[in-house]
Design a protein around this motif. Structure first.
Motif, PDB file in Angstrom:
ATOM      1  N   GLN A  42      -1.090   2.708   5.103  1.00 57.11           N
ATOM      2  CA  GLN A  42      -1.113   1.544   5.983  1.00 57.11           C
ATOM      3  C   GLN A  42      -0.288   0.435   5.339  1.00 57.11           C
ATOM      4  O   GLN A  42      -0.234   0.324   4.114  1.00 57.11           O
ATOM      5  CB  GLN A  42      -2.541   1.058   6.254  1.00 57.11           C
ATOM      6  CG  GLN A  42      -3.365   0.787   5.027  1.00 57.11           C
ATOM      7  CD  GLN A  42      -4.737   0.213   5.322  1.00 57.11           C
ATOM      8  OE1 GLN A  42      -4.857  -0.819   5.962  1.00 57.11           O
ATOM      9  NE2 GLN A  42      -5.773   0.879   4.840  1.00 57.11           N
ATOM     10  N   ALA A  43       0.330  -0.388   6.174  1.00 56.68           N
ATOM     11  CA  ALA A  43       1.220  -1.451   5.679  1.00 56.68           C
ATOM     12  C   ALA A  43       0.386  -2.622   5.179  1.00 56.68           C
ATOM     13  O   ALA A  43       0.482  -3.741   5.668  1.00 56.68           O
ATOM     14  CB  ALA A  43       2.167  -1.886   6.787  1.00 56.68           C
ATOM     15  N   ARG A  44      -0.411  -2.345   4.196  1.00 57.10           N
ATOM     16  CA  ARG A  44      -1.360  -3.320   3.653  1.00 57.10           C
ATOM     17  C   ARG A  44      -0.758  -3.959   2.399  1.00 57.10           C
ATOM     18  O   ARG A  44      -0.396  -3.256   1.454  1.00 57.10           O
ATOM     19  CB  ARG A  44      -2.659  -2.601   3.299  1.00 57.10           C
ATOM     20  CG  ARG A  44      -3.839  -3.494   2.926  1.00 57.10           C
ATOM     21  CD  ARG A  44      -5.044  -2.634   2.560  1.00 57.10           C
ATOM     22  NE  ARG A  44      -6.254  -3.411   2.420  1.00 57.10           N
ATOM     23  CZ  ARG A  44      -7.195  -3.501   3.341  1.00 57.10           C
ATOM     24  NH1 ARG A  44      -7.048  -2.853   4.481  1.00 57.10           N
ATOM     25  NH2 ARG A  44      -8.281  -4.221   3.145  1.00 57.10           N
ATOM     26  N   PRO A  58      -9.258  -0.222  -0.546  1.00 50.22           N
ATOM     27  CA  PRO A  58      -8.926   1.198  -0.453  1.00 50.22           C
ATOM     28  C   PRO A  58      -9.140   1.887  -1.798  1.00 50.22           C
ATOM     29  O   PRO A  58      -8.670   1.386  -2.834  1.00 50.22           O
ATOM     30  CB  PRO A  58      -7.440   1.186  -0.059  1.00 50.22           C
ATOM     31  CG  PRO A  58      -7.244  -0.119   0.631  1.00 50.22           C
ATOM     32  CD  PRO A  58      -8.143  -1.078  -0.103  1.00 50.22           C
ATOM     33  N   PRO A  59      -9.849   3.000  -1.828  1.00 49.26           N
ATOM     34  CA  PRO A  59     -10.088   3.676  -3.106  1.00 49.26           C
ATOM     35  C   PRO A  59      -8.822   3.971  -3.910  1.00 49.26           C
ATOM     36  O   PRO A  59      -8.841   3.900  -5.138  1.00 49.26           O
ATOM     37  CB  PRO A  59     -10.799   4.969  -2.684  1.00 49.26           C
ATOM     38  CG  PRO A  59     -11.549   4.572  -1.449  1.00 49.26           C
ATOM     39  CD  PRO A  59     -10.628   3.631  -0.731  1.00 49.26           C
ATOM     40  N   PRO A  95      -0.795  -0.092  10.688  1.00 53.63           N
ATOM     41  CA  PRO A  95      -1.007  -1.494  10.307  1.00 53.63           C
ATOM     42  C   PRO A  95      -2.217  -1.588   9.372  1.00 53.63           C
ATOM     43  O   PRO A  95      -2.960  -0.619   9.189  1.00 53.63           O
ATOM     44  CB  PRO A  95      -1.298  -2.191  11.643  1.00 53.63           C
ATOM     45  CG  PRO A  95      -0.944  -1.218  12.704  1.00 53.63           C
ATOM     46  CD  PRO A  95      -1.047   0.131  12.102  1.00 53.63           C
ATOM     47  N   THR A  96      -2.434  -2.769   8.821  1.00 48.31           N
ATOM     48  CA  THR A  96      -3.606  -3.006   7.978  1.00 48.31           C
ATOM     49  C   THR A  96      -4.884  -2.781   8.780  1.00 48.31           C
ATOM     50  O   THR A  96      -5.024  -3.294   9.892  1.00 48.31           O
ATOM     51  CB  THR A  96      -3.586  -4.446   7.441  1.00 48.31           C
ATOM     52  OG1 THR A  96      -2.432  -4.622   6.627  1.00 48.31           O
ATOM     53  CG2 THR A  96      -4.833  -4.731   6.611  1.00 48.31           C
ATOM     54  N   GLY A 133       0.772  -1.236   0.000  1.00 50.33           N
ATOM     55  CA  GLY A 133       0.000   0.000   0.000  1.00 50.33           C
ATOM     56  C   GLY A 133       0.804   1.287   0.000  1.00 50.33           C
ATOM     57  O   GLY A 133       0.540   2.195  -0.810  1.00 50.33           O
ATOM     58  N   PRO A 134       1.789   1.466   0.910  1.00 49.68           N
ATOM     59  CA  PRO A 134       2.527   2.731   0.952  1.00 49.68           C
ATOM     60  C   PRO A 134       3.242   3.093  -0.347  1.00 49.68           C
ATOM     61  O   PRO A 134       3.485   4.275  -0.611  1.00 49.68           O
ATOM     62  CB  PRO A 134       3.534   2.490   2.086  1.00 49.68           C
ATOM     63  CG  PRO A 134       2.842   1.523   2.990  1.00 49.68           C
ATOM     64  CD  PRO A 134       2.109   0.593   2.052  1.00 49.68           C
ATOM     65  N   ASP A 135       3.562   2.097  -1.166  1.00 51.62           N
ATOM     66  CA  ASP A 135       4.202   2.394  -2.458  1.00 51.62           C
ATOM     67  C   ASP A 135       3.311   3.245  -3.349  1.00 51.62           C
ATOM     68  O   ASP A 135       3.797   3.935  -4.250  1.00 51.62           O
ATOM     69  CB  ASP A 135       4.532   1.093  -3.203  1.00 51.62           C
ATOM     70  CG  ASP A 135       5.702   0.335  -2.579  1.00 51.62           C
ATOM     71  OD1 ASP A 135       6.530   0.964  -1.900  1.00 51.62           O
ATOM     72  OD2 ASP A 135       5.777  -0.896  -2.795  1.00 51.62           O
ATOM     73  N   TYR A 136       2.001   3.185  -3.102  1.00 50.07           N
ATOM     74  CA  TYR A 136       1.045   3.918  -3.932  1.00 50.07           C
ATOM     75  C   TYR A 136       0.259   4.975  -3.142  1.00 50.07           C
ATOM     76  O   TYR A 136      -0.761   5.461  -3.611  1.00 50.07           O
ATOM     77  CB  TYR A 136       0.090   2.931  -4.608  1.00 50.07           C
ATOM     78  CG  TYR A 136       0.788   2.099  -5.654  1.00 50.07           C
ATOM     79  CD1 TYR A 136       0.983   2.591  -6.937  1.00 50.07           C
ATOM     80  CD2 TYR A 136       1.298   0.845  -5.335  1.00 50.07           C
ATOM     81  CE1 TYR A 136       1.663   1.844  -7.892  1.00 50.07           C
ATOM     82  CE2 TYR A 136       1.979   0.091  -6.287  1.00 50.07           C
ATOM     83  CZ  TYR A 136       2.161   0.600  -7.563  1.00 50.07           C
ATOM     84  OH  TYR A 136       2.833  -0.136  -8.507  1.00 50.07           O
ATOM     85  N   GLY A 137       0.733   5.317  -1.960  1.00 46.91           N
ATOM     86  CA  GLY A 137       0.088   6.386  -1.202  1.00 46.91           C
ATOM     87  C   GLY A 137      -0.973   5.936  -0.233  1.00 46.91           C
ATOM     88  O   GLY A 137      -1.709   6.765   0.299  1.00 46.91           O
ATOM     89  N   ILE A 138      -1.094   4.645   0.020  1.00 46.39           N
ATOM     90  CA  ILE A 138      -2.038   4.142   1.022  1.00 46.39           C
ATOM     91  C   ILE A 138      -1.298   4.130   2.356  1.00 46.39           C
ATOM     92  O   ILE A 138      -0.295   3.424   2.491  1.00 46.39           O
ATOM     93  CB  ILE A 138      -2.539   2.731   0.661  1.00 46.39           C
ATOM     94  CG1 ILE A 138      -3.252   2.770  -0.696  1.00 46.39           C
ATOM     95  CG2 ILE A 138      -3.472   2.184   1.734  1.00 46.39           C
ATOM     96  CD1 ILE A 138      -3.556   1.402  -1.276  1.00 46.39           C
TER      97      ILE A 138
END
Length: 375
Positions: free
Chosen positions: A164-166, A333-334, A272-273, A157-162
């Motif tokens: 949370q470590a999802r 996540p959107p 976290p997720t 997730g964080p690689d794309y701006g989310i």
């Protein structure tokens, strides 16, 4: 181009797809309580309360106009493939397991009958573990036999701006070649943090609700759990507590494996997720980064990248931790929906793969330019 979203929930995937130009006209889910949020936030997309295992190819085909480019997306329920579920599978009869896998099988049969041009499925990374889930291997093999090129990506997730470590598995299948995923938007040094996302929201006391935002409400902690929250340090564990606050499981040799339970988020890192019980500090590292309470429902939604304007219930309707927590935690996540949407649009020649994503709203992370960093 027309898309249908299966297992759509409150519409996180549909919302993200729409912001990248993928027109979703219908969503299917058996949770009727999701209908308001799905339709309110995704104009033009109709919610259908129906179990996807009972959906027929004829019903699905009716959504696609003649000669349209058909897109089918979905997230079959991931609980059967999660790490937590693995601990409960011991002793289950094969018939029970087959019942749990039926949604994924139904998704496959609909694809094979309707023959959409492009397919995407989002699920837990564990589903792709080699040799672990024959049902997933069969899913891919039968798509390939039907003429689809299948590819899968493990998205952090964080690689794309989310924030949370999802980690999620994203599968694509297309009749016209490989679908490429946009390159990462953030380097490790640029990852969005929980602190940045939650900053600026009104302060809440334990169990309090913001009178101006009914979704910004915190679960009331009992005296002992409140003491545990106060004793927790950002990124720390139960080892930071006084002995009288520790649980029985912490005193066993295996207690070290429960380090994140009742933990406090570190504001300097992604969260976290988000699970379906992110509001309950006893289910993970869900103590607020700076306040002595659990996360509010609004905060969980923001960490899932839902904009603050996203409506989950009708005005005046009751908001509950169980219902809205489940809806938010189960959602795609959107922003991940945007990434999937951009991949589809670029594959069809309708967008540049690595151009900046469309900003969902002022409440989402604004830094959406692709990162030049290799990591």
């Amino acid at each position: 181009m027309v898309a249908v979203d299966l297992f759509c929930g409150v519409g996180g995937l549909t919302y993200g797809l729409g912001h990248e130009g993928v027109r979703v006209v219908a969503g299917y889910d058996l949770e009727k309580d999701c209908s308001y949020a799905f339709e309110k936030n995704n104009p033009g997309a109709a919610f259908h309360t129906k179990d996807v295992t009972e959906l027929t190819a004829r019903e699905l085909e009716a959504h696609y106009p003649p000669d349209s480019i058909r897109v089918l997306v979905g997230c079959a329920p991931c609980q059967p493939y999660s790490t937590a579920a693995a601990k409960t599978k011991i002793g289950k009869e094969q018939a029970e397991l087959e019942q749990e896998w039926q949604p994924l099988r139904a998704f496959l049969e609909l694809i094979l009958e309707v023959q959409p041009d492009v397919v995407s499925m989002e699920n837990v990374v564990r589903l792709a573990t080699k040799g672990k889930f024959p049902v997933y291997a069969e899913f891919k093999a039968r798509l390939e036999q039907a003429g689809y090129e299948v590819c899968e990506y493990k998205v952090f997730g964080p690689d794309y701006g989310i924030p949370q470590a999802r980690r999620r598995l994203v599968l694509f299948a297309s009749k016209s070649g490989r679908v490429e995923l946009p390159r990462k938007l953030f380097s490790k040094k640029e990852y969005p943090t929980a602190g940045a996302v939650l900053e600026g929201l009104p302060t809440l006391e334990n169990g309090q609700t913001d009178p101006r935002d009914p979704l910004h409400k915190a679960f009331r902690l009992g005296e002992k759990n409140l003491a545990r929250a106060k004793a927790s340090r950002p990124g720390g564990t139960w080892a930071d507590w006084h002995d009288d606050l520790r649980l029985a499981c912490h005193k066993k040799p295996s207690g070290a494996t429960y380090g994140s339970v009742y933990g406090r988020l570190d504001p300097a890192f992604p969260s976290p997720t988000m699970t379906t019980q992110f509001y309950n500090i006893g289910t993970g590292r869900f103590v607020h980064p700076t306040q002595d309470r659990g996360l509010s429902l609004r905060e969980g939604a923001l960490l899932q990248t839902f904009p603050q304007t996203y409506e989950f219930t009708k005005p005046g309707d009751e908001i509950t931790f169980t219902n809205q927590g489940r809806q938010i935690g189960n959602a795609v996540p959107p922003v991940l929906g945007q990434v999937i949407g951009r991949a589809i649009m670029a594959h069809l020649g309708l967008a540049e793969l690595d151009a900046p994503l469309t900003s969902l709203s002022a409440t989402t992370v604004e830094h959406v330019q692709p990162s030049a960093a290799d990591d």
